[in-house]
Design a protein around this motif. Structure first.
Motif, PDB file in Angstrom:
ATOM      1  N   LEU A  32      11.323  75.685   2.024  1.00  0.00           N
ATOM      2  CA  LEU A  32      10.160  76.228   2.734  1.00  0.00           C
ATOM      3  C   LEU A  32       9.127  75.140   3.012  1.00  0.00           C
ATOM      4  CD1 LEU A  32       9.780  79.604   0.828  1.00  0.00           C
ATOM      5  CD2 LEU A  32      10.484  79.316   3.210  1.00  0.00           C
ATOM      6  N   GLN A  33       8.887  74.270   2.035  1.00  0.00           N
ATOM      7  CA  GLN A  33       7.952  73.159   2.239  1.00  0.00           C
ATOM      8  C   GLN A  33       8.477  72.185   3.289  1.00  0.00           C
ATOM      9  OE1 GLN A  33       5.009  74.422   0.864  1.00  0.00           O
ATOM     10  NE2 GLN A  33       4.667  72.258   0.641  1.00  0.00           N
ATOM     11  N   TYR A  34       9.779  71.915   3.253  1.00  0.00           N
ATOM     12  CA  TYR A  34      10.393  71.018   4.224  1.00  0.00           C
ATOM     13  C   TYR A  34      10.214  71.570   5.630  1.00  0.00           C
ATOM     14  CZ  TYR A  34      13.891  68.204   6.632  1.00  0.00           C
ATOM     15  OH  TYR A  34      14.526  67.364   7.499  1.00  0.00           O
ATOM     16  N   ARG A  35      10.503  72.865   5.797  1.00  0.00           N
ATOM     17  CA  ARG A  35      10.359  73.502   7.111  1.00  0.00           C
ATOM     18  C   ARG A  35       8.917  73.444   7.588  1.00  0.00           C
ATOM     19  NH1 ARG A  35      11.225  79.791   7.937  1.00  0.00           N
ATOM     20  NH2 ARG A  35       9.058  79.719   7.323  1.00  0.00           N
ATOM     21  N   ALA A  36       7.974  73.698   6.678  1.00  0.00           N
ATOM     22  CA  ALA A  36       6.557  73.653   7.062  1.00  0.00           C
ATOM     23  C   ALA A  36       6.155  72.236   7.468  1.00  0.00           C
ATOM     24  CB  ALA A  36       5.684  74.141   5.905  1.00  0.00           C
ATOM     25  N   ARG A  37       6.612  71.227   6.729  1.00  0.00           N
ATOM     26  CA  ARG A  37       6.278  69.839   7.063  1.00  0.00           C
ATOM     27  C   ARG A  37       6.933  69.419   8.373  1.00  0.00           C
ATOM     28  NH1 ARG A  37       2.245  66.780   5.212  1.00  0.00           N
ATOM     29  NH2 ARG A  37       1.838  67.215   3.050  1.00  0.00           N
ATOM     30  N   ALA A  38       8.161  69.834   8.607  1.00  0.00           N
ATOM     31  CA  ALA A  38       8.851  69.480   9.852  1.00  0.00           C
ATOM     32  C   ALA A  38       8.162  70.123  11.055  1.00  0.00           C
ATOM     33  CB  ALA A  38      10.315  69.909   9.777  1.00  0.00           C
ATOM     34  N   ARG A  39       7.693  71.357  10.902  1.00  0.00           N
ATOM     35  CA  ARG A  39       6.986  72.033  12.000  1.00  0.00           C
ATOM     36  C   ARG A  39       5.649  71.380  12.303  1.00  0.00           C
ATOM     37  NH1 ARG A  39       7.857  78.519  11.245  1.00  0.00           N
ATOM     38  NH2 ARG A  39      10.031  78.521  11.928  1.00  0.00           N
ATOM     39  N   ARG A  40       5.036  70.794  11.271  1.00  0.00           N
ATOM     40  CA  ARG A  40       3.756  70.114  11.487  1.00  0.00           C
ATOM     41  C   ARG A  40       3.942  68.711  12.056  1.00  0.00           C
ATOM     42  NH1 ARG A  40       1.657  71.027   5.687  1.00  0.00           N
ATOM     43  NH2 ARG A  40       1.966  73.249   5.570  1.00  0.00           N
ATOM     44  N   GLY A  41       5.198  68.274  12.217  1.00  0.00           N
ATOM     45  CA  GLY A  41       5.468  66.984  12.822  1.00  0.00           C
ATOM     46  C   GLY A  41       5.419  65.812  11.870  1.00  0.00           C
ATOM     47  N   SER A  42       5.718  66.020  10.626  1.00  0.00           N
ATOM     48  CA  SER A  42       5.713  64.938   9.641  1.00  0.00           C
ATOM     49  C   SER A  42       6.823  63.933   9.953  1.00  0.00           C
ATOM     50  CB  SER A  42       5.914  65.510   8.242  1.00  0.00           C
ATOM     51  OG  SER A  42       6.048  64.487   7.300  1.00  0.00           O
ATOM     52  N   ALA A  43       6.538  62.667   9.754  1.00  0.00           N
ATOM     53  CA  ALA A  43       7.546  61.628   9.982  1.00  0.00           C
ATOM     54  C   ALA A  43       8.641  61.666   8.910  1.00  0.00           C
ATOM     55  CB  ALA A  43       6.874  60.258   9.989  1.00  0.00           C
ATOM     56  N   HIS A  44       8.287  62.028   7.702  1.00  0.00           N
ATOM     57  CA  HIS A  44       9.236  62.112   6.589  1.00  0.00           C
ATOM     58  C   HIS A  44       9.071  63.471   5.895  1.00  0.00           C
ATOM     59  CE1 HIS A  44       9.992  57.860   7.077  1.00  0.00           C
ATOM     60  NE2 HIS A  44       8.686  57.643   7.049  1.00  0.00           N
ATOM     61  N   PRO A  45       9.594  64.538   6.499  1.00  0.00           N
ATOM     62  CA  PRO A  45       9.358  65.870   5.916  1.00  0.00           C
ATOM     63  C   PRO A  45       9.969  66.053   4.536  1.00  0.00           C
ATOM     64  CG  PRO A  45      10.913  66.003   7.740  1.00  0.00           C
ATOM     65  CD  PRO A  45      10.393  64.606   7.708  1.00  0.00           C
ATOM     66  N   GLY A  46      11.097  65.409   4.257  1.00  0.00           N
ATOM     67  CA  GLY A  46      11.721  65.546   2.940  1.00  0.00           C
ATOM     68  C   GLY A  46      10.864  64.968   1.831  1.00  0.00           C
ATOM     69  N   GLN A  47      10.360  63.757   2.044  1.00  0.00           N
ATOM     70  CA  GLN A  47       9.507  63.128   1.039  1.00  0.00           C
ATOM     71  C   GLN A  47       8.187  63.869   0.896  1.00  0.00           C
ATOM     72  OE1 GLN A  47       9.129  59.115   2.381  1.00  0.00           O
ATOM     73  NE2 GLN A  47      11.170  58.523   1.687  1.00  0.00           N
ATOM     74  N   ASP A  48       7.613  64.279   2.019  1.00  0.00           N
ATOM     75  CA  ASP A  48       6.343  65.007   1.969  1.00  0.00           C
ATOM     76  C   ASP A  48       6.499  66.354   1.263  1.00  0.00           C
ATOM     77  OD1 ASP A  48       5.164  62.917   3.308  1.00  0.00           O
ATOM     78  OD2 ASP A  48       5.294  63.888   5.280  1.00  0.00           O
ATOM     79  N   ALA A  49       7.634  67.019   1.480  1.00  0.00           N
ATOM     80  CA  ALA A  49       7.879  68.299   0.808  1.00  0.00           C
ATOM     81  C   ALA A  49       7.983  68.107  -0.696  1.00  0.00           C
ATOM     82  CB  ALA A  49       9.148  68.945   1.357  1.00  0.00           C
ATOM     83  N   LEU A  50       8.653  67.030  -1.121  1.00  0.00           N
ATOM     84  CA  LEU A  50       8.732  66.757  -2.561  1.00  0.00           C
ATOM     85  C   LEU A  50       7.356  66.475  -3.149  1.00  0.00           C
ATOM     86  CD1 LEU A  50      11.926  64.577  -3.041  1.00  0.00           C
ATOM     87  CD2 LEU A  50      11.487  66.858  -3.911  1.00  0.00           C
ATOM     88  N   HIS A  51       6.541  65.715  -2.427  1.00  0.00           N
ATOM     89  CA  HIS A  51       5.187  65.422  -2.911  1.00  0.00           C
ATOM     90  C   HIS A  51       4.345  66.696  -2.970  1.00  0.00           C
ATOM     91  CE1 HIS A  51       5.521  61.120  -3.238  1.00  0.00           C
ATOM     92  NE2 HIS A  51       6.068  61.062  -2.031  1.00  0.00           N
ATOM     93  N   ASP A  52       4.507  67.585  -1.980  1.00  0.00           N
ATOM     94  CA  ASP A  52       3.764  68.847  -1.991  1.00  0.00           C
ATOM     95  C   ASP A  52       4.123  69.684  -3.205  1.00  0.00           C
ATOM     96  OD1 ASP A  52       2.499  68.169   0.346  1.00  0.00           O
ATOM     97  OD2 ASP A  52       3.716  69.482   1.621  1.00  0.00           O
ATOM     98  N   LEU A  53       5.402  69.750  -3.518  1.00  0.00           N
ATOM     99  CA  LEU A  53       5.835  70.537  -4.675  1.00  0.00           C
ATOM    100  C   LEU A  53       5.372  69.908  -5.983  1.00  0.00           C
ATOM    101  CD1 LEU A  53       9.457  71.523  -3.634  1.00  0.00           C
ATOM    102  CD2 LEU A  53       7.415  72.952  -3.604  1.00  0.00           C
ATOM    103  N   LYS A  54       5.390  68.578  -6.040  1.00  0.00           N
ATOM    104  CA  LYS A  54       4.977  67.881  -7.252  1.00  0.00           C
ATOM    105  C   LYS A  54       3.467  67.951  -7.457  1.00  0.00           C
ATOM    106  CE  LYS A  54       4.712  63.457  -7.477  1.00  0.00           C
ATOM    107  NZ  LYS A  54       4.952  62.041  -7.361  1.00  0.00           N
ATOM    108  N   ASP A  55       2.716  68.009  -6.365  1.00  0.00           N
ATOM    109  CA  ASP A  55       1.258  67.942  -6.449  1.00  0.00           C
ATOM    110  C   ASP A  55       0.582  69.311  -6.537  1.00  0.00           C
ATOM    111  OD1 ASP A  55       1.396  65.225  -6.347  1.00  0.00           O
ATOM    112  OD2 ASP A  55       1.067  65.109  -4.188  1.00  0.00           O
TER     113      ASP A  55
END
Length: 121
Positions: A32-55
């Motif tokens: 779900l975080q990956y999909r949200a980051r990809a829709r927002r146009g993140s350059a690295h949605p996988g890494q950003d999703a992991l950081h979101d879950l960790k933070d």
């Protein structure tokens, strides 16, 4: 006379079910975080999703936390009821489907309430 060793009727793999449910929750939350980051146009949605879950440092508001735990407990209760009412291969199928649906609803609710809370900040 029964000794206090536990019942032989207990499922020896109950911890595997619990660990599987937690792993499924983590996987769905990541998705779900990956999909949200990809829709927002993140350059690295996988890494950003992991950081979101960790933070996730901010706890949920009490109302959201109560509903989240209620969803979790109702899902566990329905899964236990499915296990109690069925046996054999049908038990594995019904418990698996019930657990997947319950964990998906739980993860989706947590994702939606977390997204709204972070948007208000």
């Amino acid at each position: 006379m029964h000794l206090a060793r536990g019942s032989s009727d207990d499922d020896p793999y109950v911890w595997l079910w619990v660990l599987g449910a937690l792993a499924l929750y983590a996987l769905i939350s990541y998705g779900l975080q990956y999909r949200a980051r990809a829709r927002r146009g993140s350059a690295h949605p996988g890494q950003d999703a992991l950081h979101d879950l960790k933070d996730r440092e901010d706890p949920q508001p009490p109302g959201n936390r109560f509903v989240s735990r209620l969803i979790m407990l109702c899902g566990a209760g329905l899964t236990g009821l499915a296990a109690y009412l069925t046996s054999g291969a049908l038990r594995v199928l019904t418990v698996g489907i019930t657990a997947v649906v319950a964990v998906t609803v739980w993860a989706y609710y947590d994702h939606r309430t977390e997204t709204r809370a972070s948007a208000r900040r």
